[in-house]
Design an enzyme around this catalytic site. Structure first.
Site, short mmCIF file in Angstrom:
data_model
loop_
_atom_site.label_atom_id
_atom_site.label_comp_id
_atom_site.label_asym_id
_atom_site.label_seq_id
_atom_site.Cartn_x
_atom_site.Cartn_y
_atom_site.Cartn_z
N TYR A 187 0.83 -1.21 0.00
CA TYR A 187 0.00 0.00 0.00
C TYR A 187 0.87 1.26 0.00
CZ TYR A 187 -3.55 3.29 1.87
OH TYR A 187 -4.39 4.35 2.08
N LYS A 246 0.99 4.15 -2.90
CA LYS A 246 0.63 5.54 -2.60
C LYS A 246 1.78 6.50 -2.91
CE LYS A 246 -3.61 4.98 -1.37
NZ LYS A 246 -4.67 5.40 -2.31
#
Length: 257
Positions: free
Chosen positions: A122, A126
């Site tokens: 993640y 991002k």
């Protein structure tokens, strides 16, 4: 929620809310981790409204695991949904906005782009979204297109699964207000592009642009020994804020607090 298959249940509900409030909306369920899926989302908007003024990419999933235990099956879908999913929609929308010579792209990132203990997939996605947004801001500037990123902290279905306390947190309505502003002519007139903003309840913040902090120069070639002698006292290091938080948690755990 787990990204296993596209569903329009939530999108349909939001579209109905918009229509009930007097607006217009259409819902599309598609796999934006594919180029064709991203293109279909843009095409549906064009067929309904004839032009494309703004794009907001929010799709995301989580697959939490420590880096040392993470599998390819836990890595790939997170990157595909967050990073590639933003790219596929941006790619299709950018071609339209370039011809229009106007438009705004908004990607959703996270404070986790700084790193994460148990969400390396993640975090990497991002961080990639920030670089993608900056690239869009640079590449599309001459066509009158802006691009920004939002790093929200809000109570959502996704944040409910975060395995730590979020000390500063707001509601989705706070995030929506920021997104509407970034899509507005006022934001464009202010020259706001290539920025990352956080909104968390009453807090509104802008993230610093990556830049060199310190530099040193050598006469002749660098060697490992010369770097070892000079680096600590010259360029040094830039402390990771999250690393100190992790270290504090480790100390508290050892002391039983």
């Amino acid at each position: 929620m787990d990204g296993a298959s596209p569903t329009s249940e939530v999108a349909d509900a939001v579209a109905k809310e918009i229509e009930a409030a007097g607006g217009e909306a259409v819902a599309v369920a598609d796999d934006i981790s594919t180029m064709a899926g991203g293109q279909r989302v843009v095409d549906r908007a064009l067929s309904a409204y004839g032009r494309l003024d703004g794009v907001v990419c929010v799709a995301g999933i989580l697959r939490e695991r420590m880096l040392s235990n993470m599998t390819e099956q836990e890595w790939d879908p997170v990157l595909a949904t967050h990073l590639k999913g933003t790219f596929t929609v941006f790619r299709a929308a950018a071609a339209v906005m370039r011809k229009q010579r106007s438009g705004t792209l908004i990607g959703f990132t996270s404070g986790n782009h700084q790193g994460s203990v148990s969400q390396a997939n993640y975090s990497a996605a991002k961080g990639g979204i920030i670089s993608l947004v900056c690239s869009a801001a640079l590449g599309l500037h001459k066509y009158g297109v802006t691009a920004n990123a939002v790093a929200p902290v809000a109570r959502t279905r996704l944040s409910a699964n975060v395995p730590m306390e979020l000390k500063e947190i707001g509601d989705p309505e706070d995030v929506a207000a920021l997104v509407v502003y970034l899509l507005s002519d006022r934001a464009k007139d202010e020259g706001i592009t290539g920025q990352v903003y956080t909104i968390a309840g009453p807090k509104l913040a802008v993230w610093a642009q990556p830049r060199e902090l310190r530099s040193a120069y050598a006469e002749g070639a660098w060697t490992p020994e010369r770097i070892a002698d000079l680096l600590p006292a010259t360029v040094g290091a830039d402390p990771m804020p999250l690393l100190e938080q992790v270290a504090a948690m480790e100390r508290a755990a050892r002391s039983g607090r």
